[in-house]
Scaffold this active site. Sequence first.
Site, short mmCIF file in Angstrom:
data_model
loop_
_atom_site.label_atom_id
_atom_site.label_comp_id
_atom_site.label_asym_id
_atom_site.label_seq_id
_atom_site.Cartn_x
_atom_site.Cartn_y
_atom_site.Cartn_z
N ALA A 247 -43.08 1.19 41.07
CA ALA A 247 -42.45 1.71 41.31
C ALA A 247 -42.05 2.95 40.37
CB ALA A 247 -41.11 0.88 42.03
N THR B 250 -49.58 6.65 33.75
CA THR B 250 -49.94 7.61 34.12
C THR B 250 -50.55 8.53 33.14
OG1 THR B 250 -49.51 10.62 35.00
CG2 THR B 250 -47.86 9.05 33.78
N ASP B 251 -51.46 9.17 32.76
CA ASP B 251 -52.22 10.24 31.67
C ASP B 251 -50.98 10.73 31.18
OD1 ASP B 251 -52.21 11.61 33.55
OD2 ASP B 251 -54.25 12.14 33.69
N GLU B 252 -49.75 10.66 31.61
CA GLU B 252 -49.36 12.67 31.41
C GLU B 252 -48.37 11.45 30.44
OE1 GLU B 252 -47.35 14.28 34.79
OE2 GLU B 252 -48.97 13.43 36.25
N TYR C 48 -40.15 13.39 33.46
CA TYR C 48 -41.38 12.53 34.35
C TYR C 48 -42.03 11.55 33.30
CZ TYR C 48 -45.02 10.43 36.33
OH TYR C 48 -45.92 9.26 36.41
N SER C 49 -42.77 12.35 32.67
CA SER C 49 -43.78 11.94 31.45
C SER C 49 -43.23 11.17 30.25
CB SER C 49 -44.75 12.92 31.36
OG SER C 49 -44.30 14.10 30.39
N LYS D 134 -41.19 7.93 31.48
CA LYS D 134 -42.63 6.64 32.29
C LYS D 134 -43.14 6.36 30.15
CE LYS D 134 -44.93 5.42 35.09
NZ LYS D 134 -44.67 4.75 36.13
N LYS E 21 -46.92 16.76 46.75
CA LYS E 21 -47.23 17.18 45.22
C LYS E 21 -49.03 18.20 45.12
CE LYS E 21 -45.47 13.74 42.92
NZ LYS E 21 -46.12 12.30 43.23
N LEU E 22 -49.15 18.35 44.73
CA LEU E 22 -50.44 19.73 45.21
C LEU E 22 -50.90 19.58 46.84
CD1 LEU E 22 -51.16 22.49 44.22
CD2 LEU E 22 -52.96 21.54 43.00
N ARG F 274 -56.72 19.61 36.46
CA ARG F 274 -56.09 18.22 36.26
C ARG F 274 -57.82 17.75 36.69
NH1 ARG F 274 -52.17 20.30 34.12
NH2 ARG F 274 -50.31 19.78 35.09
P1 NAD Z 1 -44.81 7.66 44.95
O1 NAD Z 1 -43.41 8.30 44.35
O2 NAD Z 1 -45.38 7.62 46.53
O3 NAD Z 1 -43.81 5.91 45.45
C1 NAD Z 1 -43.49 5.66 44.48
C2 NAD Z 1 -42.28 4.03 44.64
O4 NAD Z 1 -41.24 3.85 44.75
C3 NAD Z 1 -41.82 5.02 46.44
O5 NAD Z 1 -42.00 4.00 47.72
C4 NAD Z 1 -40.18 4.67 46.20
O6 NAD Z 1 -39.31 4.17 47.55
C5 NAD Z 1 -40.37 3.43 46.05
N1 NAD Z 1 -39.56 3.30 44.17
C6 NAD Z 1 -38.42 4.98 44.40
N2 NAD Z 1 -37.28 3.95 42.58
C7 NAD Z 1 -37.49 3.09 43.54
C8 NAD Z 1 -36.49 2.08 43.33
N3 NAD Z 1 -35.36 2.80 42.10
N4 NAD Z 1 -36.46 0.55 43.15
C9 NAD Z 1 -37.26 0.83 44.36
N5 NAD Z 1 -38.26 1.68 44.45
C10 NAD Z 1 -38.21 2.43 44.24
O7 NAD Z 1 -45.38 6.95 43.58
P2 NAD Z 1 -46.95 7.52 42.97
O8 NAD Z 1 -47.82 8.51 43.63
O9 NAD Z 1 -47.14 6.56 44.47
O10 NAD Z 1 -46.77 6.58 42.26
C11 NAD Z 1 -46.94 5.26 41.59
C12 NAD Z 1 -46.95 4.93 40.80
O11 NAD Z 1 -48.21 5.42 39.84
C13 NAD Z 1 -45.89 5.39 39.73
O12 NAD Z 1 -45.45 4.75 38.45
C14 NAD Z 1 -45.87 7.17 39.40
O13 NAD Z 1 -46.25 6.61 37.15
C15 NAD Z 1 -47.93 6.02 38.62
N6 NAD Z 1 -49.40 7.16 38.81
C16 NAD Z 1 -49.02 7.56 39.72
C17 NAD Z 1 -50.04 9.16 39.85
C18 NAD Z 1 -50.26 10.16 40.93
O14 NAD Z 1 -51.22 10.50 41.08
N7 NAD Z 1 -49.44 10.14 41.64
C19 NAD Z 1 -50.76 9.21 38.64
C20 NAD Z 1 -51.01 7.97 37.51
C21 NAD Z 1 -49.93 7.06 38.00
P1 TYD Z 2 -49.09 18.36 40.92
O1 TYD Z 2 -48.95 17.45 42.37
O2 TYD Z 2 -46.90 17.64 40.88
O3 TYD Z 2 -48.64 16.74 40.08
P2 TYD Z 2 -48.59 16.40 38.42
O4 TYD Z 2 -48.17 18.00 38.22
O5 TYD Z 2 -47.87 15.72 38.03
O6 TYD Z 2 -50.48 17.01 37.61
O7 TYD Z 2 -49.44 19.25 40.42
C1 TYD Z 2 -51.04 19.03 40.16
C2 TYD Z 2 -51.08 21.04 39.40
O8 TYD Z 2 -50.63 21.84 40.57
C3 TYD Z 2 -50.01 20.62 38.73
O9 TYD Z 2 -51.04 21.65 37.08
C4 TYD Z 2 -49.05 21.78 38.96
C5 TYD Z 2 -49.78 22.54 39.96
N1 TYD Z 2 -48.63 22.69 41.42
C6 TYD Z 2 -49.26 23.94 42.37
O10 TYD Z 2 -50.07 25.11 41.07
N2 TYD Z 2 -48.59 24.50 43.13
C7 TYD Z 2 -47.48 23.02 43.96
O11 TYD Z 2 -46.92 23.42 44.87
C8 TYD Z 2 -47.89 22.31 43.07
C9 TYD Z 2 -46.35 21.17 43.96
C10 TYD Z 2 -47.93 21.62 41.84
#
Ligand code: NAD
Ligand code: TYD
Length: 351
Positions: free
Chosen positions: A84, A132-134, A157-158, A161, A196-197, A221
Amino acid sequence: MEKRILITGGAGFIGSHVVRRFVKSYPGYKIVNLDKLTYAGNLLNLVDIEDEPNYEFVKGDIVDAGFIADLFSVYQFDAVIHLAAESHVDRSIANPMEFVMTNVIGTVNLLNAAKEYWKGDYDKKRFYHVSTDEVYGALGETGMFTEATSYDPHSPYSASKASSDHFVRAYHDTYGLDVVISNCSNNYGSHHFPEKLIPLAINNIKNNKAVPVYGKGENVRDWLWVEDHARAIDVIFHQAKTGETYNIGGHNEWKNIDLIKLLCKIMDQKLGREAGASEQLITYVTDRAGHDLRYAIDSSKLQHNLGWVPGLQFEEGLAKTVDWYLENEQWLNDVTSSNYQSYYETQYAER
Ligand code: NAD
Ligand code: TYD
């Protein structure tokens, strides 16, 4: 039941894939999915497993310490897999405090509950923190993040985390809690919220809307198929030694602009458009503040120690992802119906 596992954030993108994998692969585990159902959480992501006998959904907020303590006392968890989070960098720039609350305070609430309820039993319990790697910051043209890379986060965000990772390690070092952490690169696949992108671009191309590319599109990325991430979490959860960290990545680096052009090509074919038609939608917009230039993960520790390797090749995964969005129009309509339009207008009008 062999284990009672709390998975947080299971209604989100990655969490739903992790919940599905654990519910299906381990009928002997009881999986409790705790999720607040923010804009990013959606129970439609789990309709296929919602009636399984080893699955239960609980709606709740990890920021509410009293509620978390009660949950631990009622369910007597053996393990936590914590996903979460507030997860979108652009939203963290607009509203950092929500990220502090959920990502930092929420994580510490879970750690406190685990520390309290598992006292005397730490060697039989496990707290798995998904990160995350961020947290490692940005790379130049060369190099890769290893588990030894110093933290250097740049976005709210990063930074949130990174802070949560530090708390998890502190609870291991100070109290002896069994913890593991994994830091993963960018995921893609089905059920990804279209802020997300990749899903945003798919949605916009489908609707003939401008595809916003930040800056010159030269940021890089490293993309990983979300089900490969879920499989890595499974392997690490079961096999990592206590206190360990694992990097997870796809060895699959793409400049944003090259990725978007590939996506346009795939979508031209799928939608029966003339070659090059979707590329016309690419629109360069003002860059993201503090935009990290490049992420690249060295996942050799995971590959050598635990035998995990990424499975799906990127072009194939991207085509499968496009197919999923085209076949699940109702899902896209649902998630873009409520506050999405106002988010989109505010986020992109300023560019
Ligand atoms: P997401 O935003 O799709 O989902 C997050 C979930 O957490 C949602 O279902 C939301 O309702 C729930 N949530 C948010 N706040 C909450 C709270 N206060 N209490 C309970 N639930 C809550 O995120 P995601 O992309 O699935 O990422 C999941 C995890 O993986 C995160 O910790 C993120 O940092 C990490 N992560 C994501 C990526 C990526 O590319 N998306 C990469 C590496 C790590
Ligand atoms: P994103 O999916 O938000 O992931 P993160 O920022 O966590 O890597 O973005 C991926 C890459 O795409 C990032 O370099 C930002 C860029 N980006 C765009 O160029 N246009 C967009 O509308 C979004 C959401 C992201």
